[in-house]
Design a protein around this motif. Sequence first.
Motif, PDB file in Angstrom:
ATOM      1  N   GLU A 187      28.248 -88.092-130.291  1.00  0.00           N
ATOM      2  CA  GLU A 187      28.023 -87.220-129.139  1.00  0.00           C
ATOM      3  C   GLU A 187      28.391 -85.778-129.458  1.00  0.00           C
ATOM      4  O   GLU A 187      27.728 -84.843-129.003  1.00  0.00           O
ATOM      5  CB  GLU A 187      28.851 -87.706-127.944  1.00  0.00           C
ATOM      6  N   ILE A 188      29.464 -85.587-130.233  1.00  0.00           N
ATOM      7  CA  ILE A 188      29.956 -84.220-130.452  1.00  0.00           C
ATOM      8  C   ILE A 188      29.393 -83.575-131.728  1.00  0.00           C
ATOM      9  O   ILE A 188      29.642 -82.403-131.980  1.00  0.00           O
ATOM     10  CB  ILE A 188      31.506 -84.152-130.477  1.00  0.00           C
ATOM     11  N   THR A 189      28.650 -84.343-132.524  1.00  0.00           N
ATOM     12  CA  THR A 189      28.110 -83.761-133.753  1.00  0.00           C
ATOM     13  C   THR A 189      26.842 -82.955-133.438  1.00  0.00           C
ATOM     14  O   THR A 189      26.180 -83.183-132.429  1.00  0.00           O
ATOM     15  CB  THR A 189      27.770 -84.860-134.775  1.00  0.00           C
ATOM     16  N   GLY A 238      25.355 -93.779-133.042  1.00  0.00           N
ATOM     17  CA  GLY A 238      24.727 -94.446-131.903  1.00  0.00           C
ATOM     18  C   GLY A 238      24.365 -95.886-132.235  1.00  0.00           C
ATOM     19  O   GLY A 238      24.560 -96.806-131.425  1.00  0.00           O
ATOM     20  N   LEU A 239      23.864 -96.088-133.471  1.00  0.00           N
ATOM     21  CA  LEU A 239      23.470 -97.434-133.893  1.00  0.00           C
ATOM     22  C   LEU A 239      24.711 -98.341-133.991  1.00  0.00           C
ATOM     23  O   LEU A 239      24.699 -99.482-133.508  1.00  0.00           O
ATOM     24  CB  LEU A 239      22.761 -97.354-135.250  1.00  0.00           C
ATOM     25  N   LEU A 240      25.787 -97.802-134.599  1.00  0.00           N
ATOM     26  CA  LEU A 240      27.036 -98.564-134.713  1.00  0.00           C
ATOM     27  C   LEU A 240      27.553 -98.953-133.329  1.00  0.00           C
ATOM     28  O   LEU A 240      27.993-100.076-133.107  1.00  0.00           O
ATOM     29  CB  LEU A 240      28.113 -97.725-135.418  1.00  0.00           C
ATOM     30  N   SER A 241      27.465 -97.989-132.397  1.00  0.00           N
ATOM     31  CA  SER A 241      27.952 -98.199-131.039  1.00  0.00           C
ATOM     32  C   SER A 241      27.128 -99.264-130.313  1.00  0.00           C
ATOM     33  O   SER A 241      27.619 -99.926-129.390  1.00  0.00           O
ATOM     34  CB  SER A 241      27.882 -96.859-130.293  1.00  0.00           C
ATOM     35  N   LEU A 296      32.958 -95.594-130.902  1.00  0.00           N
ATOM     36  CA  LEU A 296      31.959 -95.354-131.951  1.00  0.00           C
ATOM     37  C   LEU A 296      30.872 -94.395-131.479  1.00  0.00           C
ATOM     38  O   LEU A 296      30.239 -93.721-132.294  1.00  0.00           O
ATOM     39  CB  LEU A 296      31.326 -96.680-132.391  1.00  0.00           C
ATOM     40  N   GLY A 297      30.665 -94.291-130.157  1.00  0.00           N
ATOM     41  CA  GLY A 297      29.647 -93.378-129.646  1.00  0.00           C
ATOM     42  C   GLY A 297      30.094 -91.923-129.693  1.00  0.00           C
ATOM     43  O   GLY A 297      29.278 -91.026-129.904  1.00  0.00           O
ATOM     44  N   TYR A 332      22.895 -94.546-120.219  1.00  0.00           N
ATOM     45  CA  TYR A 332      23.766 -93.855-121.169  1.00  0.00           C
ATOM     46  C   TYR A 332      23.119 -93.680-122.546  1.00  0.00           C
ATOM     47  O   TYR A 332      23.077 -92.560-123.064  1.00  0.00           O
ATOM     48  CB  TYR A 332      25.131 -94.544-121.255  1.00  0.00           C
ATOM     49  N   PRO A 333      22.571 -94.762-123.157  1.00  0.00           N
ATOM     50  CA  PRO A 333      21.920 -94.542-124.465  1.00  0.00           C
ATOM     51  C   PRO A 333      20.718 -93.607-124.373  1.00  0.00           C
ATOM     52  O   PRO A 333      20.437 -92.862-125.320  1.00  0.00           O
ATOM     53  CB  PRO A 333      21.495 -95.944-124.913  1.00  0.00           C
ATOM     54  N   ILE A 334      20.005 -93.591-123.218  1.00  0.00           N
ATOM     55  CA  ILE A 334      18.848 -92.691-123.083  1.00  0.00           C
ATOM     56  C   ILE A 334      19.324 -91.234-123.087  1.00  0.00           C
ATOM     57  O   ILE A 334      18.805 -90.398-123.820  1.00  0.00           O
ATOM     58  CB  ILE A 334      18.038 -93.013-121.803  1.00  0.00           C
ATOM     59  N   ALA A 335      20.388 -90.932-122.291  1.00  0.00           N
ATOM     60  CA  ALA A 335      20.941 -89.578-122.267  1.00  0.00           C
ATOM     61  C   ALA A 335      21.488 -89.204-123.647  1.00  0.00           C
ATOM     62  O   ALA A 335      21.335 -88.071-124.117  1.00  0.00           O
ATOM     63  CB  ALA A 335      22.039 -89.472-121.219  1.00  0.00           C
TER      64      ALA A 335
END
Lengths: 266, 266
Positions: free
Chosen positions: B141-143, B153-156, B136-137, B200-203
């Motif tokens: 990331e690629i958009t 990100g929220l779903l992930s 889900l992340g 990871y979520p911060i990056a």
Amino acid sequence: MELPVLTVGQFDLIYNGFSLAIASMGAAFIFFMIGRSQVAPKYRPALLVSGLVVAIAAYHYFRIFESWGAAYQLDAAMGQYVPSGEAFNDAYRYIDWLLTVPLLLVEAVAVLALSRQQSGSLIARLSIAAVLMIALGYPGEITDSNTARFWWGLLSSVPFVYILWVLWGELGNALERQPEQVRVLVRNLRLLLLFTWGVYPIAYMAPFFGLTGAGAVVGIQVGYTIADILAKAGFGVLIYGIAREKTRADGEDPLEAPSTAAAAAS
Amino acid sequence: MELPVLTVGQFDLIYNGFSLAIASMGAAFIFFMIGRSQVAPKYRPALLVSGLVVAIAAYHYFRIFESWGAAYQLDAAMGQYVPSGEAFNDAYRYIDWLLTVPLLLVEAVAVLALSRQQSGSLIARLSIAAVLMIALGYPGEITDSNTARFWWGLLSSVPFVYILWVLWGELGNALERQPEQVRVLVRNLRLLLLFTWGVYPIAYMAPFFGLTGAGAVVGIQVGYTIADILAKAGFGVLIYGIAREKTRADGEDPLEAPSTAAAAAS
């Protein structure tokens, strides 16, 4: 097959899929080789053969990955990948299957640890059928004629059906003497084999359905890759599970032994 | 992501960070494989899985290292690195996580050597949650759209929170029957996981903070690399520590046996 122009996303999906296959097969190889010590000695040959299958597949996916990278070049101005003129060598898949498909059937028979006579006969017949299945499919794969593809595909299905008949019919009788837990795992093993092997004839017949161009190439390459990972690494993990279950049922679990030294003393 | 022009120092920092990761993961692989013999047999599967994680990571850092080198070329006149036009394949990270994150959770559960039923249920639920979290992340990331990035990100985060809940809630109960020393190590293990996974979520959210350009690329790449080394090699070393502690507590330490021969004679 004529290579189509691909978007960056399409090219990358296939490229990354091949890399995923290399990583999966390589990790599975380490797992099966080291994991041998975690099952009773009589199931270790099955894990060794599982390791051979994924080692052969890791090698071929490395070659396929390199060949795919060489077959395309980025047209930066258009933002797409165009064929470089170098051929994508799809034959690596058939060479891989010629070696790994008989070995997959050997590992399935080996983990059951049947009598030597039963195993010998099953392995001989299943291996010959597997080689015939791959060899008869190949001429149809490389032809441009849909008629020739149809007849070679049909011939190739005869040993395929024979393999299914042996696995469901004859092996069914041998299974009745196995513990309940093992029977469930072997049923899952046969279902995994049926579903993953079912992908290959579908991809094979893609030209009949008029599937060509970028979408078809992505579908076929990604489909083959996922099927290979499940049919080889996933299949081997199930074989490991069956070996662990039978090791426990036999009451000789090397993981339960206090330690190697203490076990030797008892 | 569009690659920015980098100073020689910035390019080298990332390049050398990738090389550090290859060396760390490779050395950790050797340590976990040989170190298996230094713990009681029932903890060896946990060390084997630790070895698979760092082997897969070593492979991907090798690919990332090669891809990074190809994505830039030195402009000697200006004394800086400019994008070569070839893409830097960041997808290797996601493929790596897809394989290693479920395995990291498997190794954490395996080292506790719980009952088969407990382990089986924990492993199944944690692995599925880990795969969902990574899968889900990736679309975010690629958009290029910050809105889409936010929602993916929220779903992930949902499976991420579920994993934390399982590790702190359910695993907490299972821990009560473990020796005191082991409880301390498992607490450290969970804290290491929380702090490294927190990177990871911060990056991931860097674009929200308007972080782009050379500084952001250095921060994200170096941050991911340090987090990966700690979360994989460091995590595995803690797993080894727990396995050693439990081996001692079980009173079957293979390192304390005078020698295999002497133990066998006793």
